[in-house]
Design a protein around this motif. Structure first.
Motif, mmCIF file in Angstrom:
data_model
loop_
_atom_site.group_PDB
_atom_site.id
_atom_site.type_symbol
_atom_site.label_atom_id
_atom_site.label_comp_id
_atom_site.label_asym_id
_atom_site.label_seq_id
_atom_site.Cartn_x
_atom_site.Cartn_y
_atom_site.Cartn_z
ATOM 1 N N GLY A 1 -10.607 60.188 108.629
ATOM 2 C CA GLY A 1 -9.336 59.683 108.127
ATOM 3 C C GLY A 1 -8.637 58.900 109.223
ATOM 4 O O GLY A 1 -8.683 59.286 110.393
ATOM 5 N N VAL A 2 -7.992 57.796 108.831
ATOM 6 C CA VAL A 2 -7.274 56.939 109.773
ATOM 7 C C VAL A 2 -5.893 56.693 109.213
ATOM 8 O O VAL A 2 -5.720 56.450 108.014
ATOM 9 C CB VAL A 2 -8.005 55.589 109.977
ATOM 10 C CG1 VAL A 2 -7.218 54.675 110.911
ATOM 11 C CG2 VAL A 2 -9.413 55.819 110.503
ATOM 12 N N SER A 3 -4.883 56.717 110.089
ATOM 13 C CA SER A 3 -3.506 56.463 109.659
ATOM 14 C C SER A 3 -2.758 55.689 110.732
ATOM 15 O O SER A 3 -2.920 55.947 111.926
ATOM 16 C CB SER A 3 -2.782 57.784 109.381
ATOM 17 O OG SER A 3 -1.439 57.533 109.020
ATOM 18 N N GLY A 4 -1.936 54.747 110.278
ATOM 19 C CA GLY A 4 -1.066 54.007 111.181
ATOM 20 C C GLY A 4 -0.914 52.549 110.821
ATOM 21 O O GLY A 4 0.017 51.889 111.261
ATOM 22 N N LEU B 1 -4.308 45.909 115.911
ATOM 23 C CA LEU B 1 -3.630 46.708 114.892
ATOM 24 C C LEU B 1 -2.569 47.608 115.513
ATOM 25 O O LEU B 1 -2.552 47.820 116.722
ATOM 26 C CB LEU B 1 -4.647 47.549 114.117
ATOM 27 C CG LEU B 1 -5.760 46.760 113.412
ATOM 28 C CD1 LEU B 1 -6.688 47.712 112.680
ATOM 29 C CD2 LEU B 1 -5.185 45.714 112.476
ATOM 30 N N ARG B 2 -1.713 48.134 114.669
ATOM 31 C CA ARG B 2 -0.692 49.081 115.126
ATOM 32 C C ARG B 2 -1.350 50.356 115.651
ATOM 33 O O ARG B 2 -2.509 50.638 115.329
ATOM 34 C CB ARG B 2 0.267 49.406 113.976
ATOM 35 C CG ARG B 2 1.141 48.213 113.599
ATOM 36 C CD ARG B 2 2.109 48.570 112.501
ATOM 37 N NE ARG B 2 1.384 48.720 111.241
ATOM 38 C CZ ARG B 2 1.856 48.387 110.054
ATOM 39 N NH1 ARG B 2 3.074 47.935 109.925
ATOM 40 N NH2 ARG B 2 1.129 48.533 108.971
ATOM 41 N N PRO B 3 -0.606 51.167 116.410
ATOM 42 C CA PRO B 3 -1.165 52.416 116.945
ATOM 43 C C PRO B 3 -1.605 53.353 115.822
ATOM 44 O O PRO B 3 -0.931 53.491 114.801
ATOM 45 C CB PRO B 3 -0.001 53.012 117.733
ATOM 46 C CG PRO B 3 0.871 51.847 118.068
ATOM 47 C CD PRO B 3 0.749 50.913 116.900
ATOM 48 N N LEU B 4 -2.737 54.010 116.047
ATOM 49 C CA LEU B 4 -3.372 54.817 115.013
ATOM 50 C C LEU B 4 -3.623 56.244 115.460
ATOM 51 O O LEU B 4 -3.633 56.553 116.646
ATOM 52 C CB LEU B 4 -4.738 54.218 114.651
ATOM 53 C CG LEU B 4 -4.794 52.795 114.148
ATOM 54 C CD1 LEU B 4 -6.237 52.375 113.936
ATOM 55 C CD2 LEU B 4 -3.996 52.632 112.876
ATOM 56 N N ALA B 5 -3.906 57.066 114.456
ATOM 57 C CA ALA B 5 -4.506 58.382 114.656
ATOM 58 C C ALA B 5 -5.777 58.398 113.822
ATOM 59 O O ALA B 5 -5.821 57.848 112.719
ATOM 60 C CB ALA B 5 -3.568 59.496 114.215
#
Length: 143
Positions: A116-119, A25-29
């Motif tokens: 929470g996860v974003s990216g 997957l793409r880079p996340l926070a």
């Protein structure tokens, strides 16, 4: 279990990020908040966008604020966008009604916090969040 520990929050975040790498997957926070909305662990991969930690926080905070997982919040936002626009104002911009956040519960259903996860695409953010919570032996409530 009455409280989410720092060790458990770290396991959630590290498990989520490891799973994201395995899936390409793409880079996340990823952020984990306690029930009061205070951050326990926040990690941003080196090449993730600079707003990703704030978005991840807003997803988790929105779950806590609404008392439901991000998927339920996103469905509600779609049905009643004016209400969620008002929530953004009421919360001073701290809420994101999007898939990718989940309440964290113990086996008995007690609320321990939120993740929470974003990216990535919202469904991938959610899958990563759920993986991390379950890796820590807890229950992810996405709504």
């Amino acid at each position: 279990m009455s409280q989410l520990t720092l060790a458990q929050a770290s396991e959630i975040v590290d498990g989520a990020l490891a799973h994201a790498r395995e899936e390409g997957l793409r880079p996340l926070a990823v952020t984990v908040l306690d029930p009061g909305g205070n951050p326990l662990v926040v990690k941003r991969e080196e090449t993730a966008g600079i707003l990703r930690p704030q978005i991840a926080h807003a997803k988790a905070w929105g779950c806590l604020g609404m008392g439901q997982g991000g998927a339920a919040g996103a469905r509600h936002a779609t049905r009643d966008p004016a209400f969620f626009a008002a929530l953004a104002t009421i919360s001073e911009g701290r809420i994101a009604s999007s898939v990718g956040g989940a309440l964290i519960r113990d086996a008995e259903g007690a609320l321990l916090g939120a993740v929470g996860v974003s990216g990535e695409r919202p469904d991938n953010d959610q899958a990563v969040a759920v993986f991390g919570v379950e890796k820590a032996g807890l229950v992810a409530d996405v709504g």
